[in-house]
Scaffold this motif. Structure first.
Motif, PDB file in Angstrom:
ATOM      1  N   ALA A 141       1.192  -7.098  -6.458  1.00 46.80           N
ATOM      2  CA  ALA A 141      -0.042  -7.146  -5.677  1.00 46.80           C
ATOM      3  C   ALA A 141      -0.160  -5.890  -4.827  1.00 46.80           C
ATOM      4  CB  ALA A 141      -0.038  -8.385  -4.781  1.00 46.80           C
ATOM      5  N   ARG A 142      -1.378  -5.420  -4.609  1.00 43.68           N
ATOM      6  CA  ARG A 142      -1.595  -4.175  -3.866  1.00 43.68           C
ATOM      7  C   ARG A 142      -1.340  -4.389  -2.383  1.00 43.68           C
ATOM      8  NH1 ARG A 142      -5.567  -1.441  -1.126  1.00 43.68           N
ATOM      9  NH2 ARG A 142      -5.637   0.811  -1.460  1.00 43.68           N
ATOM     10  N   ARG A 143      -0.501  -3.569  -1.818  1.00 50.51           N
ATOM     11  CA  ARG A 143      -0.174  -3.650  -0.401  1.00 50.51           C
ATOM     12  C   ARG A 143      -1.252  -2.918   0.389  1.00 50.51           C
ATOM     13  NH1 ARG A 143       4.566  -4.121   2.700  1.00 50.51           N
ATOM     14  NH2 ARG A 143       4.632  -2.841   4.593  1.00 50.51           N
ATOM     15  N   PRO A 144      -1.815  -3.503   1.459  1.00 48.43           N
ATOM     16  CA  PRO A 144      -2.835  -2.805   2.228  1.00 48.43           C
ATOM     17  C   PRO A 144      -2.248  -1.588   2.942  1.00 48.43           C
ATOM     18  CG  PRO A 144      -2.199  -4.836   3.326  1.00 48.43           C
ATOM     19  CD  PRO A 144      -1.542  -4.853   1.983  1.00 48.43           C
ATOM     20  N   PRO A 145      -3.048  -0.564   3.194  1.00 49.88           N
ATOM     21  CA  PRO A 145      -2.543   0.603   3.918  1.00 49.88           C
ATOM     22  C   PRO A 145      -1.982   0.209   5.286  1.00 49.88           C
ATOM     23  CG  PRO A 145      -4.680   1.086   2.940  1.00 49.88           C
ATOM     24  CD  PRO A 145      -4.452  -0.385   2.758  1.00 49.88           C
ATOM     25  N   THR A 146      -0.926   0.867   5.686  1.00 50.31           N
ATOM     26  CA  THR A 146      -0.308   0.586   6.980  1.00 50.31           C
ATOM     27  C   THR A 146      -1.206   1.078   8.114  1.00 50.31           C
ATOM     28  OG1 THR A 146       1.904   0.793   6.040  1.00 50.31           O
ATOM     29  CG2 THR A 146       1.719   1.017   8.425  1.00 50.31           C
ATOM     30  N   LEU A 147      -1.403   0.222   9.106  1.00 46.07           N
ATOM     31  CA  LEU A 147      -2.121   0.614  10.322  1.00 46.07           C
ATOM     32  C   LEU A 147      -1.095   1.212  11.280  1.00 46.07           C
ATOM     33  CD1 LEU A 147      -4.657  -1.597  12.333  1.00 46.07           C
ATOM     34  CD2 LEU A 147      -3.053  -0.043  13.442  1.00 46.07           C
ATOM     35  N   VAL A 148      -1.258   2.499  11.586  1.00 40.17           N
ATOM     36  CA  VAL A 148      -0.362   3.170  12.528  1.00 40.17           C
ATOM     37  C   VAL A 148      -1.124   3.394  13.830  1.00 40.17           C
ATOM     38  CG1 VAL A 148       1.091   5.177  12.988  1.00 40.17           C
ATOM     39  CG2 VAL A 148       0.865   4.303  10.646  1.00 40.17           C
ATOM     40  N   ALA A 149      -0.774   2.648  14.864  1.00 38.77           N
ATOM     41  CA  ALA A 149      -1.382   2.821  16.181  1.00 38.77           C
ATOM     42  C   ALA A 149      -0.711   4.023  16.846  1.00 38.77           C
ATOM     43  CB  ALA A 149      -1.189   1.572  17.021  1.00 38.77           C
ATOM     44  N   VAL A 150      -1.523   5.006  17.234  1.00 38.37           N
ATOM     45  CA  VAL A 150      -0.982   6.251  17.778  1.00 38.37           C
ATOM     46  C   VAL A 150      -1.267   6.311  19.274  1.00 38.37           C
ATOM     47  CG1 VAL A 150      -0.924   8.754  17.588  1.00 38.37           C
ATOM     48  CG2 VAL A 150      -1.426   7.373  15.561  1.00 38.37           C
ATOM     49  N   ALA A 151      -0.210   6.181  20.057  1.00 44.76           N
ATOM     50  CA  ALA A 151      -0.326   6.278  21.512  1.00 44.76           C
ATOM     51  C   ALA A 151       0.026   7.695  21.961  1.00 44.76           C
ATOM     52  CB  ALA A 151       0.596   5.266  22.183  1.00 44.76           C
ATOM     53  N   HIS A 152      -0.433   8.048  23.162  1.00 42.45           N
ATOM     54  CA  HIS A 152      -0.131   9.387  23.665  1.00 42.45           C
ATOM     55  C   HIS A 152       1.335   9.501  24.040  1.00 42.45           C
ATOM     56  CE1 HIS A 152       0.248  12.685  26.569  1.00 42.45           C
ATOM     57  NE2 HIS A 152      -0.782  13.222  25.929  1.00 42.45           N
ATOM     58  N   GLY A 153       1.832   8.542  24.817  1.00 39.97           N
ATOM     59  CA  GLY A 153       3.188   8.608  25.342  1.00 39.97           C
ATOM     60  C   GLY A 153       3.173   8.929  26.830  1.00 39.97           C
ATOM     61  N   SER A 154       4.147   8.413  27.552  1.00 42.52           N
ATOM     62  CA  SER A 154       4.201   8.607  29.001  1.00 42.52           C
ATOM     63  C   SER A 154       5.630   8.415  29.482  1.00 42.52           C
ATOM     64  CB  SER A 154       3.279   7.602  29.704  1.00 42.52           C
ATOM     65  OG  SER A 154       3.459   7.638  31.110  1.00 42.52           O
TER      66      SER A 154
END
Length: 311
Positions: A59-72
Motif C-alpha cells: 500500500a502507498r505510504r503517505p508523504p511524511t509531514l515534517v514540522a519545521v520549527a525555528h529553534g530556541s
C-alpha cells in the motif's frame, strides 16, 4: 478332465505406474475445480478481489509531514513544539509526522530529512514569508536528493491564527468589555499590539500586517497594530504609544510567536498591561499545520526533488 481357464483382465494387472498417474491426474483436477469454485460467490457470480488493506506492505505510504520549527535556547520552546506535533499526530494518526529545527534545537532539520525516504512535505511552523521560508527550507530540501520534497506555505497569515491569538488573549484575561465612562463594547478604549519577531523582508511585514487585520476583525473592530522585536518596523513600545495617541487606554499585547523564546519574552515585557502567551500548541494551530500539508499535496504532483508551495 479339468475345465479350461480363459484369461481375464484380473489375470494381467496394470503396471503400478499407470495407477499412480491416474490418481495424480484426479488430484490435480480436484484442486483446480476447488480453486475455481473459491472465486465464485453464492449464485455462481464471480467474487470481486478483496482490496488491499492500508497496512499491506504494497500500500502507498503517505508523504511524511515534517514540522519545521525555528529553534530556541528557551527549554520551553522545544516542549511547546513537541506538544504541537503531538496534536497534529492526534488529528491525523494515518500520517507519519516528524519534527525538525532550523537551528539551536535537536533534531535539526537536516538530520530529520537524512533519516527519511520516499516523499516529504515540510510544513514551516513559521508565521510569514522571510529568509527561512525563501532560502533555508528550499536549501534543506535540495540537500536531501534522496527525497521528493515539497515546502508548504508558512502558517501565516490565516484566520485560524487569528482564532488562536484571540483565544490566547482571552486566556490572559483580556476582554473588549466596557467599564463606566466607556462606550458600550469598550471599542473606544481597547487596543492590541500584535508582537512579532520582525524581518527586513517586505513580504514578511505584509504577512504580519494581514494577520493584524484578521485579528482586528475577529475582535469586532478593535484596532490591532504590529510591533516588532527586530527588523525595521515599529517596536512594541512604539506601537503602544501609537495606540495611546489614538485614545486607547487598555492595551494588550498578543504574542505572534509559535513558541516561547527570547523575542516573545522581550515583547511581553513591553506590555503596559495584559500580555498573552505565544500561539503554542493551540488546537487551531494544529489544524492549520494539517491544512498546509494538504494544501501542498494538492498544489502539484511531486515530480521535482524540491518544490516550494505558496511562497
Amino acid at each position: 478332465m479339468t475345465a479350461s481357464h480363459r484369461p481375464g483382465p484380473s489375470d494381467h494387472p496394470a503396471p503400478a505406474g499407470s495407477l499412480d498417474s491416474t490418481a495424480q491426474l484426479m488430484t490435480r483436477i480436484t484442486a483446480q475445480l476447488s480453486s475455481q469454485l473459491g472465486h465464485l460467490a453464492p449464485g455462481g457470480l464471480r467474487r470481486r478481489p478483496r482490496p488491499r488493506s492500508l497496512s499491506h506492505p504494497a500500500a502507498r505510504r503517505p508523504p511524511t509531514l515534517v514540522a519545521v520549527a525555528h529553534g530556541s535556547r528557551d527549554p520551553e520552546a522545544l516542549r511547546t513544539v513537541t506538544a504541537l506535533v503531538d496534536r497534529v499526530r492526534a488529528l491525523r494518526p494515518d500520517l507519519p509526522v516528524r519534527l525538525g529545527h532550523v537551528e539551536l534545537n535537536h533534531p535539526l532539520l537536516a538530520d530529520t530529512l537524512a533519516a527519511l525516504h520516499g516523499e516529504a512535505v515540510l510544513v514551516p511552523l513559521l508565521l510569514g514569508r522571510g529568509y527561512h521560508i525563501k532560502r533555508d527550507l528550499p536549501d534543506a530540501a535540495a540537500a536531501a536528493p534522496h527525497l521528493s520534497v515539497r515546502v508548504a506555505a508558512p502558517l501565516g497569515p490565516h484566520p485560524l491564527l487569528a482564532e488562536a491569538l484571540h483565544a490566547r488573549l482571552a486566556e490572559a484575561g483580556w476582554t473588549p468589555g466596557w467599564t463606566p465612562g466607556e462606550a458600550p463594547g469598550g471599542l473606544s478604549a481597547a487596543g492590541v499590539v500584535l508582537a512579532a519577531a520582525g524581518s527586513r523582508d517586505r513580504d514578511s511585514a505584509a504577512d504580519t500586517a494581514r494577520t493584524a487585520a484578521l485579528l482586528s476583525a475577529r475582535l469586532g473592530g478593535v484596532p490591532v497594530l504590529p510591533g516588532y522585536a527586530s527588523g525595521t518596523g515599529p517596536t512594541v513600545a512604539e506601537a503602544v504609544r501609537a495606540l495611546t495617541g489614538r485614545g486607547r487606554g487598555r492595551i494588550a499585547v498578543a504574542s505572534y510567536f509559535a513558541a516561547p523564546g527570547r523575542f516573545a519574552t522581550q515583547c511581553a515585557a513591553a506590555a503596559p498591561g495584559i500580555a498573552a502567551a505565544p500561539l503554542g500548541d493551540h488546537a487551531a494551530v494544529a489544524r492549520l499545520v494539517v491544512h498546509r500539508y494538504e494544501e501542498a499535496l494538492a498544489s502539484a504532483p511531486m515530480s521535482h526533488p524540491a518544490v516550494t508551495v505558496g511562497v
